[in-house]
Design a protein around this motif. Structure first.
Motif, PDB file in Angstrom:
ATOM      1  N   ALA A 119       0.816  -1.215   0.000  1.00 44.44           N
ATOM      2  CA  ALA A 119       0.000   0.000   0.000  1.00 44.44           C
ATOM      3  C   ALA A 119       0.849   1.264   0.000  1.00 44.44           C
ATOM      4  O   ALA A 119       0.462   2.286  -0.593  1.00 44.44           O
ATOM      5  N   TRP A 120       2.011   1.205   0.652  1.00 45.37           N
ATOM      6  CA  TRP A 120       2.892   2.375   0.727  1.00 45.37           C
ATOM      7  C   TRP A 120       3.858   2.453  -0.458  1.00 45.37           C
ATOM      8  O   TRP A 120       4.723   3.328  -0.504  1.00 45.37           O
ATOM      9  N   GLY A 121       3.745   1.528  -1.415  1.00 47.28           N
ATOM     10  CA  GLY A 121       4.523   1.634  -2.644  1.00 47.28           C
ATOM     11  C   GLY A 121       5.830   0.889  -2.668  1.00 47.28           C
ATOM     12  O   GLY A 121       6.653   1.104  -3.565  1.00 47.28           O
ATOM     13  N   PHE A 122       6.035  -0.027  -1.710  1.00 47.41           N
ATOM     14  CA  PHE A 122       7.297  -0.759  -1.654  1.00 47.41           C
ATOM     15  C   PHE A 122       7.130  -2.240  -1.976  1.00 47.41           C
ATOM     16  O   PHE A 122       8.033  -3.027  -1.746  1.00 47.41           O
ATOM     17  N   GLY A 123       5.984  -2.618  -2.500  1.00 41.64           N
ATOM     18  CA  GLY A 123       5.731  -3.999  -2.893  1.00 41.64           C
ATOM     19  C   GLY A 123       6.009  -4.213  -4.361  1.00 41.64           C
ATOM     20  O   GLY A 123       6.559  -3.337  -5.048  1.00 41.64           O
ATOM     21  N   PRO A 124       5.619  -5.361  -4.885  1.00 37.96           N
ATOM     22  CA  PRO A 124       5.915  -5.684  -6.285  1.00 37.96           C
ATOM     23  C   PRO A 124       5.091  -4.904  -7.310  1.00 37.96           C
ATOM     24  O   PRO A 124       5.431  -4.874  -8.484  1.00 37.96           O
ATOM     25  N   LYS A 125       3.997  -4.230  -6.868  1.00 33.29           N
ATOM     26  CA  LYS A 125       3.148  -3.502  -7.813  1.00 33.29           C
ATOM     27  C   LYS A 125       3.254  -1.994  -7.570  1.00 33.29           C
ATOM     28  O   LYS A 125       3.314  -1.553  -6.422  1.00 33.29           O
ATOM     29  N   PRO A 126       3.259  -1.190  -8.623  1.00 33.14           N
ATOM     30  CA  PRO A 126       3.316   0.269  -8.448  1.00 33.14           C
ATOM     31  C   PRO A 126       1.999   0.798  -7.877  1.00 33.14           C
ATOM     32  O   PRO A 126       0.945   0.167  -8.014  1.00 33.14           O
ATOM     33  N   ILE A 127       2.062   1.966  -7.219  1.00 39.13           N
ATOM     34  CA  ILE A 127       0.855   2.601  -6.693  1.00 39.13           C
ATOM     35  C   ILE A 127       0.736   4.007  -7.248  1.00 39.13           C
ATOM     36  O   ILE A 127       1.714   4.596  -7.705  1.00 39.13           O
ATOM     37  N   ASN A 128      -0.477   4.548  -7.196  1.00 38.16           N
ATOM     38  CA  ASN A 128      -0.720   5.917  -7.654  1.00 38.16           C
ATOM     39  C   ASN A 128      -0.878   6.882  -6.494  1.00 38.16           C
ATOM     40  O   ASN A 128      -0.525   8.065  -6.598  1.00 38.16           O
ATOM     41  N   LEU A 129      -1.414   6.400  -5.371  1.00 40.57           N
ATOM     42  CA  LEU A 129      -1.663   7.236  -4.215  1.00 40.57           C
ATOM     43  C   LEU A 129      -1.233   6.518  -2.943  1.00 40.57           C
ATOM     44  O   LEU A 129      -1.315   5.287  -2.858  1.00 40.57           O
ATOM     45  N   PHE A 130      -0.794   7.286  -1.943  1.00 34.19           N
ATOM     46  CA  PHE A 130      -0.526   6.710  -0.637  1.00 34.19           C
ATOM     47  C   PHE A 130      -1.857   6.450   0.058  1.00 34.19           C
ATOM     48  O   PHE A 130      -2.854   7.148  -0.183  1.00 34.19           O
ATOM     49  N   TYR A 247      13.477   5.058  -0.086  1.00 28.93           N
ATOM     50  CA  TYR A 247      12.329   5.805   0.421  1.00 28.93           C
ATOM     51  C   TYR A 247      11.569   6.412  -0.755  1.00 28.93           C
ATOM     52  O   TYR A 247      12.062   6.478  -1.888  1.00 28.93           O
ATOM     53  N   LEU A 248      10.350   6.835  -0.482  1.00 25.34           N
ATOM     54  CA  LEU A 248       9.568   7.598  -1.444  1.00 25.34           C
ATOM     55  C   LEU A 248       9.331   8.983  -0.849  1.00 25.34           C
ATOM     56  O   LEU A 248       9.647   9.228   0.315  1.00 25.34           O
ATOM     57  N   LYS A 249       8.779   9.889  -1.637  1.00 26.44           N
ATOM     58  CA  LYS A 249       8.510  11.235  -1.135  1.00 26.44           C
ATOM     59  C   LYS A 249       7.030  11.570  -1.264  1.00 26.44           C
ATOM     60  O   LYS A 249       6.391  11.257  -2.270  1.00 26.44           O
ATOM     61  N   ASN A 250       6.519  12.182  -0.231  1.00 24.21           N
ATOM     62  CA  ASN A 250       5.150  12.701  -0.222  1.00 24.21           C
ATOM     63  C   ASN A 250       5.259  14.196   0.043  1.00 24.21           C
ATOM     64  O   ASN A 250       5.398  14.630   1.190  1.00 24.21           O
TER      65      ASN A 250
END
Length: 336
Positions: A119-130, A247-250
């Protein structure tokens, strides 16, 4: 604790120089790519008893067991199952250690954190929103190793929505499997490194010890990471968990890949990285994640209370500056 996708976080640089003395053994080196990262193996033997093909075969089998990035892997099949799956010896070994660390750390280490990692974007699938608070609350309903049970070689889930992620411990186990393979071929002096996770046994044939450089962020955190210390020991493993590389940035805020399974949110404490020494890489790799979830005083007390474990910790002071600390046993390993 924290569960993490470790393959890209850790960077422990090898500063190992092998010098041959005598005519019976020589150094052999292998380099390759597996599990989303590079690996390096150096060993002494009278002949090349370990081949890259053999190592690649071992790592492929482990990936086929526990890689989330392979849809045919056992872990992917378990995550897609409704209740249970028979798993192989690799998977069983990692799950047994995971249950042990989960209990020992009072849940700071938890492999069921997979839905939160994704859900936070660190898994095998990309995300669009946190995720928002409502989604986090919903995901937490399927987090907790108390919803898992291992009976022999059968792994059971008590809720169909339970998914697991072993990225924070399986790489250390991979190091151990490869190291044990070298030992089975008669190798008594080696270094196995996968993605910065290291296990070694010495000394070198000339009697001298091996050395490893421990990397961390620069003091101002703006420059490239640098070697903080060089350590030496004859047998054991060192692994690192950290949040300064991945890390990612929000907006202007960094989102750590280290997720707290109790709150559902990325870890936001003073620790920057934790390097653990232990007898094997599976142990070190599992515990470095858990210690990252602690405050500095708790972390030092936790490690000091466990026989055969040492730690080097980089953290922020209350004023935001970067400093480090270490256990007395780790200090003894530092080469001046």
């Amino acid at each position: 604790m924290v569960f993490i996708n470790k393959a890209f976080i850790v960077s422990i640089s090898l500063l190992i120089s092998f010098f041959l003395k005598g005519k019976d053994q020589q150094q052999y080196s292998l380099h390759g790519y597996a599990q989303g990262t590079d690996y390096s193996i150096k060993y002494f033997a009278e002949s090349p008893v370990v081949t890259q093909a053999a190592v690649d075969s071992i790592l492929l089998k482990i990936d086929s067991s526990m890689s989330l990035y392979k849809p045919y892997s056992l872990i992917s099949r378990f995550n897609n199952s409704m209740d249970s799956l028979s798993i192989d010896a690799y998977f069983v070994a990692v799950m047994n250690k995971s249950f042990e660390i989960f209990k020992d750390t009072q849940g700071k280490f938890d492999v069921t954190v997979a839905p939160l990692v994704q859900a936070w974007g660190f898994g095998p699938k990309p995300i669009n929103l946190f995720p928002d608070s409502a989604e986090i609350k919903k995901l937490l309903q399927n987090v907790g190793m108390n919803y898992l049970e291992l009976k022999g070689n059968r792994l059971l889930k008590k809720k169909p929505g339970i998914h697991i992620d072993l990225n924070g411990i399986a790489q250390g186990y991979s190091v151990d499997v490869v190291a044990n393979y070298l030992v089975s071929k008669g190798v008594t002096s080696y270094v196995v490194e996968i993605g910065g996770e290291i296990r070694m046994k010495g000394p070198k044939p000339d009697g001298s010890a091996m050395r490893i450089g421990i990397e961390g962020p620069a003091l101002n955190e703006q420059s490239e990471p640098q070697i903080r210390h060089v350590i030496s020991f004859n047998e054991g493993a060192v692994t690192t968990s950290g949040n300064y590389r991945k890390y990612l940035k929000n907006g202007g805020k960094k989102i750590s890949h280290l997720i707290n399974p109790k709150t559902g949110y990325p870890l936001d404490n003073r620790l920057i990285s934790v390097t653990i020494y232990a007898k094997d890489a599976l142990t070190a790799d599992g515990y470095d994640n858990a210690v990252m979830a602690m405050d500095i005083e708790e972390a030092l007390a936790f490690v000091n209370a466990r026989k055969g474990m040492e730690a080097y910790i980089i953290y922020h002071r209350k004023d935001g500056s970067v400093t480090d600390t270490l256990t007395s046993g780790f200090k003894k390993m530092i080469v001046n």
